[in-house]
Write a protein that holds these residues in place. Structure first.
Motif, PDB file in Angstrom:
ATOM      1  N   GLU A  93      60.745  37.834  38.968  1.00 11.89           N
ATOM      2  CA  GLU A  93      60.842  38.305  40.350  1.00 11.89           C
ATOM      3  C   GLU A  93      61.367  39.727  40.436  1.00 11.89           C
ATOM      4  OE1 GLU A  93      63.460  35.891  42.590  1.00 11.89           O
ATOM      5  OE2 GLU A  93      65.202  36.188  41.272  1.00 11.89           O
ATOM      6  N   ARG A  94      62.162  40.147  39.483  1.00 18.63           N
ATOM      7  CA  ARG A  94      62.716  41.498  39.496  1.00 18.63           C
ATOM      8  C   ARG A  94      61.701  42.539  39.053  1.00 18.63           C
ATOM      9  NH1 ARG A  94      66.776  37.957  38.121  1.00 18.63           N
ATOM     10  NH2 ARG A  94      68.797  38.262  39.152  1.00 18.63           N
ATOM     11  N   LEU A  95      60.627  42.080  38.421  1.00 18.28           N
ATOM     12  CA  LEU A  95      59.622  43.015  37.902  1.00 18.28           C
ATOM     13  C   LEU A  95      58.293  42.925  38.640  1.00 18.28           C
ATOM     14  CD1 LEU A  95      60.261  42.293  34.108  1.00 18.28           C
ATOM     15  CD2 LEU A  95      61.141  44.233  35.437  1.00 18.28           C
ATOM     16  N   ARG A  96      58.117  41.847  39.385  1.00 13.35           N
ATOM     17  CA  ARG A  96      56.821  41.615  40.017  1.00 13.35           C
ATOM     18  C   ARG A  96      56.453  42.721  41.014  1.00 13.35           C
ATOM     19  NH1 ARG A  96      57.720  36.507  41.831  1.00 13.35           N
ATOM     20  NH2 ARG A  96      57.062  35.639  39.830  1.00 13.35           N
ATOM     21  N   HIS A  97      57.416  43.155  41.795  1.00 11.52           N
ATOM     22  CA  HIS A  97      57.139  44.155  42.830  1.00 11.52           C
ATOM     23  C   HIS A  97      57.754  45.518  42.529  1.00 11.52           C
ATOM     24  CE1 HIS A  97      55.577  40.874  45.202  1.00 11.52           C
ATOM     25  NE2 HIS A  97      56.729  40.240  45.136  1.00 11.52           N
ATOM     26  N   SER A  98      58.468  45.634  41.415  1.00  9.96           N
ATOM     27  CA  SER A  98      59.074  46.908  41.050  1.00  9.96           C
ATOM     28  C   SER A  98      59.012  47.078  39.542  1.00  9.96           C
ATOM     29  CB  SER A  98      60.535  46.966  41.544  1.00  9.96           C
ATOM     30  OG  SER A  98      61.133  48.211  41.223  1.00  9.96           O
ATOM     31  N   TRP A  99      57.821  47.434  39.080  1.00  8.08           N
ATOM     32  CA  TRP A  99      57.620  47.581  37.638  1.00  8.08           C
ATOM     33  C   TRP A  99      58.130  48.938  37.178  1.00  8.08           C
ATOM     34  CZ3 TRP A  99      56.590  44.302  33.851  1.00  8.08           C
ATOM     35  CH2 TRP A  99      56.199  44.801  32.605  1.00  8.08           C
ATOM     36  N   PRO A 100      58.981  49.000  36.145  1.00  6.38           N
ATOM     37  CA  PRO A 100      59.541  50.291  35.697  1.00  6.38           C
ATOM     38  C   PRO A 100      58.457  51.202  35.123  1.00  6.38           C
ATOM     39  CG  PRO A 100      60.794  48.412  34.845  1.00  6.38           C
ATOM     40  CD  PRO A 100      59.518  47.863  35.391  1.00  6.38           C
ATOM     41  N   ASN A 101      58.702  52.499  35.209  1.00 11.23           N
ATOM     42  CA  ASN A 101      57.777  53.467  34.614  1.00 11.23           C
ATOM     43  C   ASN A 101      58.418  54.219  33.459  1.00 11.23           C
ATOM     44  OD1 ASN A 101      59.553  55.143  35.949  1.00 11.23           O
ATOM     45  ND2 ASN A 101      58.085  55.784  37.524  1.00 11.23           N
ATOM     46  N   GLN A 102      59.602  53.765  33.027  1.00  7.41           N
ATOM     47  CA  GLN A 102      60.283  54.391  31.890  1.00  7.41           C
ATOM     48  C   GLN A 102      61.348  53.421  31.372  1.00  7.41           C
ATOM     49  OE1 GLN A 102      62.155  57.952  33.329  1.00  7.41           O
ATOM     50  NE2 GLN A 102      63.497  56.864  34.748  1.00  7.41           N
ATOM     51  N   ASP A 103      61.961  53.804  30.252  1.00  7.67           N
ATOM     52  CA  ASP A 103      63.041  52.989  29.686  1.00  7.67           C
ATOM     53  C   ASP A 103      64.144  52.814  30.721  1.00  7.67           C
ATOM     54  OD1 ASP A 103      61.485  53.249  27.471  1.00  7.67           O
ATOM     55  OD2 ASP A 103      62.866  54.550  26.357  1.00  7.67           O
ATOM     56  N   GLY A 104      64.827  51.679  30.647  1.00  7.02           N
ATOM     57  CA  GLY A 104      65.882  51.467  31.619  1.00  7.02           C
ATOM     58  C   GLY A 104      66.604  50.160  31.399  1.00  7.02           C
ATOM     59  N   ASP A 105      67.202  49.661  32.462  1.00  7.36           N
ATOM     60  CA  ASP A 105      67.991  48.431  32.426  1.00  7.36           C
ATOM     61  C   ASP A 105      67.837  47.749  33.776  1.00  7.36           C
ATOM     62  OD1 ASP A 105      69.900  46.409  32.287  1.00  7.36           O
ATOM     63  OD2 ASP A 105      71.314  47.642  31.148  1.00  7.36           O
ATOM     64  N   VAL A 141      58.083  41.726  27.902  1.00  8.94           N
ATOM     65  CA  VAL A 141      57.414  41.398  29.165  1.00  8.94           C
ATOM     66  C   VAL A 141      56.177  42.278  29.279  1.00  8.94           C
ATOM     67  CG1 VAL A 141      57.598  41.197  31.665  1.00  8.94           C
ATOM     68  CG2 VAL A 141      59.626  40.847  30.231  1.00  8.94           C
ATOM     69  N   GLN A 142      55.039  41.644  29.463  1.00  8.91           N
ATOM     70  CA  GLN A 142      53.755  42.353  29.581  1.00  8.91           C
ATOM     71  C   GLN A 142      53.260  42.230  31.014  1.00  8.91           C
ATOM     72  OE1 GLN A 142      51.982  43.632  26.662  1.00  8.91           O
ATOM     73  NE2 GLN A 142      50.619  44.645  28.101  1.00  8.91           N
ATOM     74  N   ARG A 143      52.765  43.326  31.580  1.00  8.59           N
ATOM     75  CA  ARG A 143      52.206  43.311  32.937  1.00  8.59           C
ATOM     76  C   ARG A 143      50.691  43.385  32.849  1.00  8.59           C
ATOM     77  NH1 ARG A 143      51.173  46.997  37.395  1.00  8.59           N
ATOM     78  NH2 ARG A 143      51.775  46.020  39.380  1.00  8.59           N
ATOM     79  N   GLY A 144      50.016  42.383  33.443  1.00 10.78           N
ATOM     80  CA  GLY A 144      48.565  42.351  33.425  1.00 10.78           C
ATOM     81  C   GLY A 144      47.947  43.259  34.462  1.00 10.78           C
ATOM     82  N   GLU A 145      46.647  43.495  34.318  1.00 14.55           N
ATOM     83  CA  GLU A 145      45.940  44.393  35.233  1.00 14.55           C
ATOM     84  C   GLU A 145      45.941  43.871  36.661  1.00 14.55           C
ATOM     85  OE1 GLU A 145      42.066  44.914  33.640  1.00 14.55           O
ATOM     86  OE2 GLU A 145      42.737  46.073  31.901  1.00 14.55           O
ATOM     87  N   GLU A 146      45.978  42.558  36.840  1.00 14.84           N
ATOM     88  CA  GLU A 146      45.945  41.974  38.179  1.00 14.84           C
ATOM     89  C   GLU A 146      47.337  41.626  38.688  1.00 14.84           C
ATOM     90  OE1 GLU A 146      43.385  38.648  37.604  1.00 14.84           O
ATOM     91  OE2 GLU A 146      41.556  39.862  37.718  1.00 14.84           O
ATOM     92  N   GLY A 147      48.355  42.167  38.040  1.00 16.24           N
ATOM     93  CA  GLY A 147      49.723  41.938  38.485  1.00 16.24           C
ATOM     94  C   GLY A 147      50.403  40.765  37.815  1.00 16.24           C
ATOM     95  N   ALA A 148      49.770  40.160  36.834  1.00 18.99           N
ATOM     96  CA  ALA A 148      50.386  39.035  36.127  1.00 18.99           C
ATOM     97  C   ALA A 148      51.610  39.504  35.349  1.00 18.99           C
ATOM     98  CB  ALA A 148      49.379  38.401  35.179  1.00 18.99           C
ATOM     99  N   ILE A 149      52.622  38.657  35.285  1.00 24.83           N
ATOM    100  CA  ILE A 149      53.828  38.929  34.510  1.00 24.83           C
ATOM    101  C   ILE A 149      53.840  37.949  33.337  1.00 24.83           C
ATOM    102  CG2 ILE A 149      56.334  39.006  34.503  1.00 24.83           C
ATOM    103  CD1 ILE A 149      55.080  41.179  36.182  1.00 24.83           C
ATOM    104  N   LYS A 150      53.794  38.498  32.123  1.00 27.61           N
ATOM    105  CA  LYS A 150      53.680  37.677  30.920  1.00 27.61           C
ATOM    106  C   LYS A 150      54.943  37.818  30.082  1.00 27.61           C
ATOM    107  CE  LYS A 150      48.720  38.667  30.913  1.00 27.61           C
ATOM    108  NZ  LYS A 150      47.540  39.062  30.098  1.00 27.61           N
TER     109      LYS A 150
END
Length: 201
Positions: A93-105, A141-150
């Motif tokens: 849920e923390r990554l579904r709508h706010s996917w990071p674009n760089q290293d972080g925490d 954690v892998q993000r799919g092209e259709e928004g899937a969180i793996k």
């Protein structure tokens, strides 16, 4: 008188013991022993058949388990993880709508490195959060092209993926953010959009 009775007695029939009324003791004992032997032989055959049946059933069960062991363990793992969807959801849920674009925490996820640089599609977690009493962790954690969180699972029960997919998406083969190919082998639903997935890498 005696001279008259002797000829008369000689003419009377003599009653001898019947040879068919009672068998000699030796013959009767032999027949009893023979009958007892027949009963014991029949009992031994019955026990041998029962033993053979049990052994055959045991071997059949053993081969059945061996032939389906992978499927049994797969379904057992699915059942265990289906009761832990809240743990997976707390990460996704923390990554579904706010996917990071760089290293972080990220809280609940921990520190990570994002790849590839610029437009990351995979987060390699530096401190994998435990999901199942220390037996299961999320290593990436892998993000799919259709928004899937793996979620790539590691640990004692790792080696597979727990994936959340939106309604129009389903698990399929893909190439990861580290250019590592993943060929879909099997997938089973956990409910609420989540799937347990296995890839051939």
């Amino acid at each position: 008188v005696v001279s008259l009775l002797v000829p008369l007695l000689r003419t009377l029939p003599v009653r001898r013991p019947s040879l068919t009324g009672r068998k000699p003791a030796g013959r009767e004992l032999a027949e009893r022993e023979l009958e007892r032997g027949k009963l014991e032989s029949a009992g031994q055959r019955s026990r041998s058949l029962a033993t053979l049946f049990i052994a055959t059933a045991f071997v059949a069960c053993w081969f059945g388990l061996a032939a389906n062991f992978s499927e049994i363990t797969w379904q057992g793992k699915r059942a265990r993880l289906a009761y832990r969807l809240d743990r997976f959801e707390s990460v996704a849920e923390r990554l579904r709508h706010s996917w990071p674009n760089q290293d972080g925490d990220v809280a609940g996820v921990g520190p990570f490195m994002a790849y590839p640089f610029g437009e990351p599609s995979v987060l390699v977690l530096l401190s994998p959060p435990p999901l199942l009493e220390g037996r299961l962790y999320v290593s990436a954690v892998q993000r799919g092209e259709e928004g899937a969180i793996k979620l790539e699972l590691s640990g004692h029960e790792g080696g597979d993926w727990a994936e959340w997919h939106p309604p129009a998406s389903r698990p399929r083969s893909f190439v990861g953010g580290l250019r590592d190919p993943h060929q879909l082998k099997s997938a089973t639903s956990l409910g609420e959009g989540w799937f347990l997935v296995r890839y051939e890498t």
